[in-house]
Design an enzyme around this catalytic site. Sequence first.
Site, PDB file in Angstrom:
ATOM      1  N   ARG A 151      42.515  31.003  42.875  1.00 39.60           N
ATOM      2  CA  ARG A 151      41.752  31.641  41.795  1.00 39.60           C
ATOM      3  C   ARG A 151      40.339  31.994  42.262  1.00 39.60           C
ATOM      4  NH1 ARG A 151      45.281  31.652  37.955  1.00 39.60           N
ATOM      5  NH2 ARG A 151      46.807  29.959  37.957  1.00 39.60           N
ATOM      6  N   ASP A 152      39.901  33.193  41.865  1.00 39.42           N
ATOM      7  CA  ASP A 152      38.545  33.634  42.198  1.00 39.42           C
ATOM      8  C   ASP A 152      37.538  32.740  41.472  1.00 39.42           C
ATOM      9  OD1 ASP A 152      37.300  36.634  43.268  1.00 39.42           O
ATOM     10  OD2 ASP A 152      36.000  35.313  42.088  1.00 39.42           O
ATOM     11  N   ILE A 153      36.479  32.379  42.159  1.00 38.79           N
ATOM     12  CA  ILE A 153      35.471  31.477  41.595  1.00 38.79           C
ATOM     13  C   ILE A 153      34.627  32.185  40.530  1.00 38.79           C
ATOM     14  CG2 ILE A 153      33.501  31.884  43.159  1.00 38.79           C
ATOM     15  CD1 ILE A 153      33.434  28.800  43.570  1.00 38.79           C
ATOM     16  N   ASN A 194      38.794  45.495  48.269  1.00 37.08           N
ATOM     17  CA  ASN A 194      37.467  46.022  48.600  1.00 37.08           C
ATOM     18  C   ASN A 194      37.318  46.005  50.119  1.00 37.08           C
ATOM     19  OD1 ASN A 194      36.698  46.306  45.879  1.00 37.08           O
ATOM     20  ND2 ASN A 194      36.136  44.147  45.770  1.00 37.08           N
ATOM     21  N   GLU A 201      32.424  41.599  49.983  1.00 35.80           N
ATOM     22  CA  GLU A 201      31.448  40.530  50.234  1.00 35.80           C
ATOM     23  C   GLU A 201      31.950  39.549  51.289  1.00 35.80           C
ATOM     24  OE1 GLU A 201      30.284  38.407  46.672  1.00 35.80           O
ATOM     25  OE2 GLU A 201      30.298  40.273  45.537  1.00 35.80           O
ATOM     26  N   VAL A 202      33.225  39.238  51.232  1.00 34.23           N
ATOM     27  CA  VAL A 202      33.783  38.226  52.134  1.00 34.23           C
ATOM     28  C   VAL A 202      34.603  38.939  53.215  1.00 34.23           C
ATOM     29  CG1 VAL A 202      35.235  36.180  52.320  1.00 34.23           C
ATOM     30  CG2 VAL A 202      33.853  36.535  50.258  1.00 34.23           C
ATOM     31  N   HIS A 230      41.428  40.382  51.835  1.00 36.27           N
ATOM     32  CA  HIS A 230      41.954  39.793  50.612  1.00 36.27           C
ATOM     33  C   HIS A 230      42.281  40.879  49.606  1.00 36.27           C
ATOM     34  CE1 HIS A 230      37.542  39.976  50.321  1.00 36.27           C
ATOM     35  NE2 HIS A 230      37.705  40.207  49.021  1.00 36.27           N
ATOM     36  N   HIS A 275      42.483  41.310  45.494  1.00 39.43           N
ATOM     37  CA  HIS A 275      42.229  40.755  44.160  1.00 39.43           C
ATOM     38  C   HIS A 275      43.396  41.147  43.261  1.00 39.43           C
ATOM     39  CE1 HIS A 275      37.706  40.187  44.574  1.00 39.43           C
ATOM     40  NE2 HIS A 275      37.931  41.027  45.564  1.00 39.43           N
TER      41      HIS A 275
HETATM   42  P1  DGP Z   1      34.928  40.931  47.639  1.00 42.56           P
HETATM   43  O1  DGP Z   1      33.702  41.533  47.007  1.00 42.56           O
HETATM   44  O2  DGP Z   1      36.129  41.813  47.474  1.00 42.56           O
HETATM   45  O3  DGP Z   1      34.688  40.493  49.068  1.00 42.56           O
HETATM   46  O4  DGP Z   1      35.254  39.643  46.769  1.00 42.56           O
HETATM   47  C1  DGP Z   1      35.006  38.336  47.163  1.00 42.56           C
HETATM   48  C2  DGP Z   1      35.390  37.441  46.007  1.00 42.56           C
HETATM   49  O5  DGP Z   1      35.420  36.111  46.498  1.00 42.56           O
HETATM   50  C3  DGP Z   1      34.453  37.450  44.817  1.00 42.56           C
HETATM   51  O6  DGP Z   1      35.145  37.954  43.671  1.00 42.56           O
HETATM   52  C4  DGP Z   1      34.063  36.008  44.599  1.00 42.56           C
HETATM   53  C5  DGP Z   1      35.059  35.262  45.440  1.00 42.56           C
HETATM   54  N1  DGP Z   1      34.524  34.052  46.058  1.00 42.56           N
HETATM   55  C6  DGP Z   1      33.397  33.948  46.801  1.00 42.56           C
HETATM   56  N2  DGP Z   1      33.229  32.686  47.219  1.00 42.56           N
HETATM   57  C7  DGP Z   1      34.294  31.992  46.738  1.00 42.56           C
HETATM   58  C8  DGP Z   1      34.692  30.618  46.854  1.00 42.56           C
HETATM   59  O7  DGP Z   1      34.033  29.794  47.469  1.00 42.56           O
HETATM   60  N3  DGP Z   1      35.833  30.279  46.221  1.00 42.56           N
HETATM   61  C9  DGP Z   1      36.597  31.168  45.519  1.00 42.56           C
HETATM   62  N4  DGP Z   1      37.713  30.712  44.941  1.00 42.56           N
HETATM   63  N5  DGP Z   1      36.259  32.458  45.413  1.00 42.56           N
HETATM   64  C10 DGP Z   1      35.106  32.855  46.009  1.00 42.56           C
END
Ligand code: DGP
Length: 123
Positions: free
Chosen positions: A34-36, A93, A101-102, A106, A108
């Site tokens: 799950r997204d945080i 993304n 961001e990451v 991935h 979503h």
């Molecule tokens: P993007 O912008 O597509 O790279 O989305 C990165 C997503 O990752 C963003 O929606 C928040 C999520 N995220 C960032 N840090 C963490 C984390 O530590 N745990 C989880 N579960 N999600 C995270």
Amino acid sequence: MPGSYDNSNIFARILREEIPCSKVYEDAHVLAFRDIRPLAPAHILVIPRGAYTDVVDFSARASAAEIEAFWRAVAKVAKEEGLSEGGFRAIANTGLNGGQEVPHFHVHLLGGRALGPMLTRAA
Ligand code: DGP
């Protein structure tokens, strides 16, 4: 971004179990959690276990088995989370303009409500 994978990114750390996640699905090639910062009632991230920066890198370098496992997992998670019937959104993304961001590939999965238009009509 392809070819410059950063081993310290947050999803690499989740894969190494250095930080916890709310796990939804896992197999030999894939992890879903799950997204945080959820943007919808259901907001799940599906990631390959392999070190790929984005969808372009993944598509270029992943094995057929990894690619198959990844996309089958996307569909499986969507179905098991109850998203398939009403519809959902799958977003990858990518890079700067994509707002990634990451830097670990991935997808979503967003659903559980009507999501509206994909983008607002900004310049
Ligand atoms: P993007 O912008 O597509 O790279 O989305 C990165 C997503 O990752 C963003 O929606 C928040 C999520 N995220 C960032 N840090 C963490 C984390 O530590 N745990 C989880 N579960 N999600 C995270």
